[in-house]
Design an enzyme around this catalytic site. Structure first.
Site, PDB file in Angstrom:
ATOM      1  N   GLY A 133      13.759  19.440  -3.209  1.00 13.20           N
ATOM      2  CA  GLY A 133      14.635  20.115  -2.171  1.00 13.20           C
ATOM      3  C   GLY A 133      13.604  20.654  -1.176  1.00 13.20           C
ATOM      4  O   GLY A 133      12.437  20.227  -0.947  1.00 13.20           O
TER       5      GLY A 133
ATOM      6  N   ASP B 121      22.801  21.890  -3.869  1.00 10.03           N
ATOM      7  CA  ASP B 121      23.068  22.925  -2.814  1.00 10.03           C
ATOM      8  C   ASP B 121      23.576  22.178  -1.565  1.00 10.03           C
ATOM      9  O   ASP B 121      23.959  22.788  -0.859  1.00 10.03           O
ATOM     10  CB  ASP B 121      21.994  23.746  -2.688  1.00 10.03           C
ATOM     11  CG  ASP B 121      21.646  24.527  -3.770  1.00 10.03           C
ATOM     12  OD1 ASP B 121      22.519  24.710  -4.652  1.00 10.03           O
ATOM     13  OD2 ASP B 121      20.414  25.228  -3.984  1.00 10.03           O
TER      14      ASP B 121
ATOM     15  N   MET C  89      27.505  27.993  -7.331  1.00 10.49           N
ATOM     16  CA  MET C  89      26.119  27.966  -6.731  1.00 10.49           C
ATOM     17  C   MET C  89      26.068  27.694  -5.128  1.00 10.49           C
ATOM     18  O   MET C  89      26.959  27.289  -4.582  1.00 10.49           O
ATOM     19  CB  MET C  89      25.472  27.149  -7.701  1.00 10.49           C
ATOM     20  CG  MET C  89      24.691  27.839  -9.152  1.00 10.49           C
ATOM     21  SD  MET C  89      23.555  26.842  -9.952  1.00 10.49           S
ATOM     22  CE  MET C  89      23.063  27.831 -11.013  1.00 10.49           C
TER      23      MET C  89
ATOM     24  N   HIS D  83      22.775  28.555  -3.555  1.00 19.58           N
ATOM     25  CA  HIS D  83      21.814  29.283  -2.827  1.00 19.58           C
ATOM     26  C   HIS D  83      22.063  30.234  -1.613  1.00 19.58           C
ATOM     27  O   HIS D  83      23.352  30.691  -1.810  1.00 19.58           O
ATOM     28  CB  HIS D  83      20.446  28.298  -2.657  1.00 19.58           C
ATOM     29  CG  HIS D  83      19.086  28.972  -2.671  1.00 19.58           C
ATOM     30  ND1 HIS D  83      18.151  28.780  -1.550  1.00 19.58           N
ATOM     31  CD2 HIS D  83      18.793  30.361  -3.341  1.00 19.58           C
ATOM     32  CE1 HIS D  83      17.166  29.641  -1.845  1.00 19.58           C
ATOM     33  NE2 HIS D  83      17.684  30.434  -3.072  1.00 19.58           N
TER      34      HIS D  83
HETATM   35  O1  F6P Z   1      18.972  24.967  -5.961  1.00 19.82           O
HETATM   36  C1  F6P Z   1      19.561  24.700  -7.130  1.00 19.82           C
HETATM   37  C2  F6P Z   1      19.993  26.114  -7.604  1.00 19.82           C
HETATM   38  O2  F6P Z   1      20.908  25.975  -8.810  1.00 19.82           O
HETATM   39  C3  F6P Z   1      20.737  27.194  -6.853  1.00 19.82           C
HETATM   40  O3  F6P Z   1      21.997  26.697  -6.749  1.00 19.82           O
HETATM   41  C4  F6P Z   1      20.754  28.333  -7.626  1.00 19.82           C
HETATM   42  O4  F6P Z   1      20.491  29.486  -6.542  1.00 19.82           O
HETATM   43  C5  F6P Z   1      18.973  28.063  -8.095  1.00 19.82           C
HETATM   44  O5  F6P Z   1      19.095  26.675  -8.314  1.00 19.82           O
HETATM   45  C6  F6P Z   1      18.775  28.820  -9.485  1.00 19.82           C
HETATM   46  O6  F6P Z   1      17.520  28.578  -9.851  1.00 19.82           O
HETATM   47  P1  F6P Z   1      16.923  28.786 -11.181  1.00 19.82           P
HETATM   48  O7  F6P Z   1      16.989  27.357 -11.847  1.00 19.82           O
HETATM   49  O8  F6P Z   1      15.416  28.899 -10.764  1.00 19.82           O
HETATM   50  O9  F6P Z   1      17.546  29.742 -11.903  1.00 19.82           O
END
Ligand code: F6P
Length: 340
Positions: free
Chosen positions: A110, A135, A177, A179
């Site tokens: 990403g 996202d 989700m 972000h």
């Molecule tokens: O970027 C993908 C995502 O799933 C987001 O939607 C979410 O905020 C984040 O990653 C969660 O991150 P982690 O895997 O570090 O908990």
């Protein structure tokens, strides 16, 4: 002698990563006679020189698999950890790249990954980026793979909330989700027939949300579906869904329940559209390598594949335009975004 290339997957996983690895690898091996390796655990594998050889047979049977066969991590090689003085990681990466005789590293990830990929290209490495994330917030492309699968999973969840909401005459708040972007909430909210959709790109007034729900029930409707993106403004230390559900129940006296869909949005087999997009991105990346065209991220606009310089991508986000045609259409059909 054919080229030797490496692939890595970095950042949060998403459906379609294996399809992209397969797209790069098979095209590189079959169409261009290249040698392919895969670094394990994101940039961590590149730093520690941990990799697997990806022969054609290792790339078979992975198209439909969720996750990534290479593993992933959020390692950031250009960020020094507290107390670190030695082990300059970009230096280690350069050394490993040269010792392995690599001609290119394909970085699938990403926004953060594209930023790192750009910094590596400034260090003299040949790099190609492939954008992935549920996202859909990578700058410079219309679409990332993973998004379509996540929207389908979220839509299915919303569909299921309708019947239980009606049975109990409740307001159902579902947090998705994304972000800091509202793409998943917007698309799944519309596909699932949400009555209220809250996304970070549109500032909402909680009183308007509550009034809308009261109005619906006073007109004889027996449920309300409120779709919220995880990144909306809210007090800290409380989830978006909890905050909105609590405020609805306190203000309206209508029973409200919350659902946080979480990581199921990222797991499992990719949708057909994600398999196709990831395959196209991967195959195109291999063609760019064959042509010696480095320092770019592959992208898509409309249905046309292209490339954008990594330096233009890093540090930027693709957010939902509040005037997005889909938002206008939804507003015209009575969907509330909390701002009017
Ligand atoms: O970027 C993908 C995502 O799933 C987001 O939607 C979410 O905020 C984040 O990653 C969660 O991150 P982690 O895997 O570090 O908990």
């Amino acid at each position: 002698m054919g080229k030797k290339i490496a692939i890595l997957t970095a950042g949060g996983d998403c459906p379609g990563l294996n399809a992209a690895i397969r797209g790069v690898g098979k095209t590189a091996i079959i169409n261009h006679g290249m040698e392919v390796i895969g670094f394990t655990a994101g940039f961590g594998g590149l730093i520690r020189k941990e990799y697997v050889v990806l022969e054609a047979n290792k790339l078979s049977g992975i198209l439909t698999l969720g996750g990534t066969i290479l593993g992933t991590s959020r390692d950031k090689p250009f960020k020094m950890e507290k107390g670190e003085v030695f082990n300059y990681k970009p230096g280690l990466i350069k050394k490993n790249y040269e010792e392995l005789g690599l001609d290119c590293v394909v970085c699938i990830g990403g926004n953060g990954t594209m930023k790192t990929a750009h910094l590596l290209s400034l260090e003299g490495l040949n790099v190609i980026g492939i954008p992935k994330t549920i996202d859909n917030d990578v700058f410079g492309t219309d679409l990332t793979f993973g998004f379509d699968s996540a929207v389908s999973i979220a839509t299915d969840a919303i569909d299921r909330l309708h019947s239980t909401a009606n049975s109990h005459q409740r307001a159902m708040v579902i947090e998705l989700m994304g972000h800091n972007a509202g793409w998943i909430a917007l698309y799944a909210g519309i596909a699932g027939g949400g009555d209220v959709i809250l996304i970070p790109e549109i500032a909402y007034d909680i009183n308007k949300v509550c009034r809308e729900i009261e109005d619906r029930f006073s007109k004889g409707k027996t449920s309300a579906i409120v779709v919220v993106a995880e990144g909306i403004q809210k007090p800290i230390n409380i989830s978006a869904a909890s905050y909105i559900a609590e405020r609805i129940q306190q203000t309206t006296n209508i029973e409200a329940r919350e659902t946080r869909l979480g990581y199921v949005q990222r797991g499992g087999s990719p949708s057909a559209m994600d398999r196709i997009l990831a395959t196209r991105y991967g195959a195109y990346a291999a063609e760019l390598i064959a042509a010696g065209d480095f320092g770019n991220m592959v992208c898509i606009h409309g249905d046309v594949l292209g490339k954008i310089a990594l330096e233009e991508v890093g540090g930027k986000l693709s957010l939902v335009d509040p005037n997005h045609p889909l938002i206008k259409k939804a507003r015209n059909m009575g969907v509330l975004f909390g701002d009017e």
